[in-house]
Design an enzyme around this catalytic site. Structure first.
Site, short mmCIF file in Angstrom:
data_model
loop_
_atom_site.label_atom_id
_atom_site.label_comp_id
_atom_site.label_asym_id
_atom_site.label_seq_id
_atom_site.Cartn_x
_atom_site.Cartn_y
_atom_site.Cartn_z
N GLU B 278 12.78 12.47 3.99
CA GLU B 278 10.74 13.26 3.55
C GLU B 278 10.66 14.03 4.32
O GLU B 278 10.34 15.02 3.25
CB GLU B 278 10.28 11.97 2.97
CG GLU B 278 9.10 12.12 2.17
CD GLU B 278 8.42 10.95 1.78
OE1 GLU B 278 9.22 9.51 2.19
OE2 GLU B 278 7.17 10.29 2.49
N GLU B 281 12.14 17.24 3.43
CA GLU B 281 11.97 17.91 2.12
C GLU B 281 10.81 18.86 1.69
O GLU B 281 10.57 19.54 1.53
CB GLU B 281 12.26 15.91 1.13
CG GLU B 281 12.11 16.82 -0.63
CD GLU B 281 11.76 14.87 -1.27
OE1 GLU B 281 12.19 13.84 -0.71
OE2 GLU B 281 11.23 15.43 -3.14
N CYS B 298 7.46 4.94 -1.13
CA CYS B 298 8.02 3.90 -0.39
C CYS B 298 7.43 2.92 -1.36
O CYS B 298 8.06 1.80 -1.27
CB CYS B 298 7.57 3.75 0.97
SG CYS B 298 7.73 4.95 1.96
N SER B 318 8.62 12.21 -3.77
CA SER B 318 9.63 12.67 -3.26
C SER B 318 10.87 12.20 -4.07
O SER B 318 10.46 11.00 -4.36
CB SER B 318 9.49 11.97 -1.89
OG SER B 318 10.24 11.74 -1.09
N LYS B 357 9.05 -5.14 -4.38
CA LYS B 357 10.62 -5.10 -3.66
C LYS B 357 11.50 -5.46 -4.65
O LYS B 357 12.78 -5.12 -4.62
CB LYS B 357 10.85 -5.25 -2.54
CG LYS B 357 9.85 -4.42 -1.25
CD LYS B 357 10.33 -3.03 -1.14
CE LYS B 357 9.61 -1.96 -0.74
NZ LYS B 357 9.86 -0.57 -0.97
N GLU B 360 12.60 -3.59 -7.55
CA GLU B 360 12.61 -2.37 -7.41
C GLU B 360 14.68 -2.40 -6.82
O GLU B 360 15.75 -1.66 -7.29
CB GLU B 360 12.30 -1.43 -5.42
CG GLU B 360 12.88 -0.70 -5.29
CD GLU B 360 12.23 0.13 -4.40
OE1 GLU B 360 12.09 -0.83 -3.18
OE2 GLU B 360 12.22 1.18 -3.58
N CYS B 502 1.16 -2.48 3.44
CA CYS B 502 1.57 -3.45 3.57
C CYS B 502 1.57 -4.94 3.71
O CYS B 502 1.04 -5.88 3.62
CB CYS B 502 3.11 -3.33 3.34
SG CYS B 502 3.94 -2.31 3.17
#
Lengths: 160, 573
Positions: B278, B281, B298, B318, B357, B360, B502
């Protein structure tokens, strides 16, 4: 494109969220019910989440979320009809049509609505099908009444 | 300041405070079911009612301001009786299945009925017959257990700015659900799970993967690999009465081995890898005129939020996969190759403080040759259940070290667990990537803390980079609107879905204990302060991974395995 909906919403381009209920009423008046598409479009112009609009609309009895059936059945649940046993008639109607009050059958033939008082207390318990009144209805009459409105001619013949 | 009287004691109070705030400060416990700290009170549950002299009826303390000379009785017979009756009425139509409920032993309704000594059913109501909504990959809704406190509705609307759910119908037919009473899977729900954390009962819970994980552990043909997210080691201890914020990584590692996991890796390793990808990037976007501001990717709830509400800004995200998915991808490629393993026989588990998650991991983009990067995701709560199920107690275990090569991490990777942490880690490494030198002070205080939006302008060589970190998606929405309206001094934005990051994720221990959340944050910063390596680009195994496998950050191979793409989503929003 939905021109009926667009025409209504165009009038309310600058409306704020307090205009929600009048808009819902106008859309239902024109379309017969509140569809997912209508609710999403209203949400966009008022900047309101659809969950919120659905919450408001389900709070009131007046809004419905499926189109009216070809035959719109109204059952009176006013005081006189209640005393004369309209709860059992409603049960019978829900069983006969296999839908709940506020819904429409899958084939679009029938819709069922509970109303507070039709003003025909002398005829209690009363139901109306597309404006045609049936007086003193008993649960066991429901099957015949509904069948007499079915489009299927064989069933209609049986009913007679 | 003025004096009020509570339970015949004189107490100082400030104008504008609610009665409940004063009670809390004075350590007088009055139960609440619908109260949410920092949000406008709704007074829905009436559990917090108190008697106020000279006023008719009982007063909801959460929604009533104190005034001079007020005389309050918090535990008068009348108040106690009212509270008890409320509990009894709530129990009237509540399913009697505590023994089978995920919240058995951790349920507000259950513990209140215990506290009030309710030993018989005084009211018997008709049980609601609702369908359980298990349509989403992350969250299960059981409206029969819902007591209509409305906390889920408010956190979804006011904190997350999503409003996937609201009250439906009225009176005894009232329920909570998405528009048109559909499943969560077709709603705008981003699966963050904040609603689960505030739910007083078992009406909301995560979709459990415990059985699938146990089955894999019992399968001799499977190599079961586990990774743990940065925020887990400072919160899992709470499930074992260890104080919040204490880092139990070593003990947890040892517990995971005893449970039977074959390899224990650290998601923070993949966080270091994420920083390399990242960071590169970002540098490339700045140098080559790419789309700015670049936004982090993320947090899977945030990704779904952009896909639903801001599809026109998907190019700002990203393209990096999240650390969870990067770890999954390298385990089934580089690691499988190195260890001569069939990727199909690897069962990859991740331990996450997060319910999104799970969603995901199920995304079709998150797989390689139809082999999913990650096979199962467990929340902090599910991990605690497995540890307890195996008869283990974190209090009496010796710490162990993780497995190589993906057990090594810098403390920058560990900071991914807290809002502002990804940004801090990225800036440390971007500084090196751009100037070839390290930052004088790796600590970037301006983007630390629990504020909803944090901003800084950072000088890196000749470049001045504007950065912002937001958490809680209502704050993210605020920031997105600023960008859409032409704000252009920000180059890099970090968004975490849950408020504070988190450490306060939807998979963390039930409840919203602000002190615990602050302690978890302190715990992570303490780890960073004590660490020997605080820089992702100095993670030796990350560098070796590039030498042996990926060649360089953003290489063709890296793009294939470590990057992804996004899709506009049409949902009822």
């Amino acid at each position: 494109m939905d021109t009926i909906l667009d025409t209504i919403l165009d009038k309310h381009r600058n409306a704020r969220r307090d205009a929600l209920i009048p808009i819902l009423q106008e859309v239902q008046e024109a379309k017969g019910f509140l569809s997912r598409e209508s609710v999403a479009a209203i949400g966009e112009i008022l900047n309101l989440p659809t969950s919120k609009i659905y919450g408001v609309a389900t709070f009131y009895n007046q809004f419905r979320f499926s189109p009216l059936g070809a035959q719109h059945v109204q059952i009176c649940r006013g005081t006189a009809c209640h005393v004369k046993g309209s709860a059992a008639v409603l049960d019978a109607l829900e069983r006969e049509l296999d839908i709940e009050a506020g819904q429409t059958t899958r084939d679009g033939q029938f819709s069922l609505e509970v109303v507070a008082c039709i003003g025909a207390c002398g005829l209690a318990p009363v139901i109306s099908v597309n404006g045609e009144f049936h007086a003193g209805v008993l649960p066991e009459d429901v099957n015949n009444i509904i069948n007499s409105y079915r489009v299927d001619e064989e069933v209609q013949a049986d009913a007679k | 300041m003025f004096t009020i009287q509570i339970n015949n004691r004189n107490i100082q109070a400030k104008a504008g405070e609610t009665i409940l705030q004063v009670l809390k400060r004075e350590g007088i416990k009055v139960p609440t079911l619908c109260h949410l700290e920092d949000l406008f009170p709704t007074g829905a549950c009436r559990m917090c009612v108190v008697e106020v002299e000279g006023m008719d009826g009982l007063i909801p303390s959460c929604a009533f301001p104190v005034s001079k000379d007020m005389k309050i009785l918090t535990h008068s017979p009348k108040a106690l009786q009212a509270r008890k009756t409320i509990i009894e009425l709530l129990l009237a139509n509540h399913p009697d299945d505590c023994l089978f409920c995920v919240r058995n032993g951790n349920c507000d309704l259950q513990s209140l009925s215990e506290e009030f000594g309710i030993r018989q059913r005084r009211y018997s109501g008709v049980k609601d017959n609702y369908n359980i909504d298990s349509s989403s990959p992350s969250i299960i809704r059981d409206p029969a257990k819902c007591i209509l406190c409305g906390k889920c509705v408010r956190i979804c609307e006011e904190i997350q700015g999503v409003s996937a759910i609201d009250f439906i119908n009225r009176g005894s037919e009232a329920t909570i659900g998405p528009a048109f009473n559909e499943g969560l899977n077709v709603s705008s729900c981003i699966y963050c799970g904040q609603c689960i954390n505030v739910c007083p009962t078992g009406a909301l819970r995560e979709k459990s993967d415990i059985k699938r994980v146990l089955d894999a552990l019992n399968d001799p043909d499977k190599l079961v690999v586990v990774q743990h997210a940065p925020a887990i080691s400072v919160s899992i201890g709470e499930e074992f009465n260890i104080k919040p914020g204490k880092d139990v990584m070593g003990i947890m590692t040892s517990a995971l081995r005893r449970i039977g996991f074959d390899r224990v890796f650290d998601t923070s390793f993949a966080a270091d890898l994420t920083i390399m990808e990242e960071g590169s990037e970002l540098v490339s976007r700045i140098k080559n005129g790419g789309k700015l501001p670049m936004m982090t990717s993320c947090s899977p709830g945030w990704i779904k939020f952009v896909e639903e509400f801001y599809p026109e800004m998907m190019d700002n995200l990203s393209t990096c996969k999240s650390p969870q998915q990067m770890m999954g991808a390298v385990v089934k490629s580089y690691y499988a190759e190195r260890e001569n393993l069939d990727p199909k026989k690897i069962f990859s588990v991740s331990l996450m403080p997060c319910t999104a998650k799970k969603f995901e991991a199920e995304r079709p983009e998150m797989s390689n040759n139809n082999i999913p990067d990650i096979n199962a995701v467990l929340t902090t709560r599910e991990l605690a259940r497995i540890i307890k199920m195996r008869g283990l107690d974190l209090n009496d275990m010796e710490p162990e070290g993780p497995d190589t090569p993906f057990g090594e991490r810098s403390s920058a990777g560990k900071l991914f667990g807290v809002s502002g942490g990804v940004m801090e880690a990225a800036l440390r490494s971007a500084h090196f990537l751009i100037t070839g030198k390290e930052m004088d002070d790796p600590q970037i205080t301006a983007i630390r803390g629990l504020d909803g939006i944090k901003e800084a302008h950072v000088k890196i060589g000749d470049l001045e980079i504007g950065v912002a970190a937001a958490s809680g998606l209502a704050n993210a929405r605020n920031l997105m609107e600023q960008i859409k309206n032409g704000r252009d001094d920000i180059h890099f934005i970090e968004i975490m879905t849950c408020p504070g990051g988190c450490i306060n994720g939807g998979g963390q221990p039930i409840g919203k204990d602000l002190d615990a959340i602050k302690s978890r944050m302190k715990g992570l910063y303490q780890i960073d302060r004590d660490a020997s390596n605080r820089l992702s680009h100095h993670n030796e195994y990350v560098n070796r991974l590039y030498e042996e496998f990926f060649e360089a950050p953003n290489s063709h191979k890296a793009h294939e395995l470590l990057h992804t793409h996004y899709h506009k989503r049409d949902v009822m929003k």
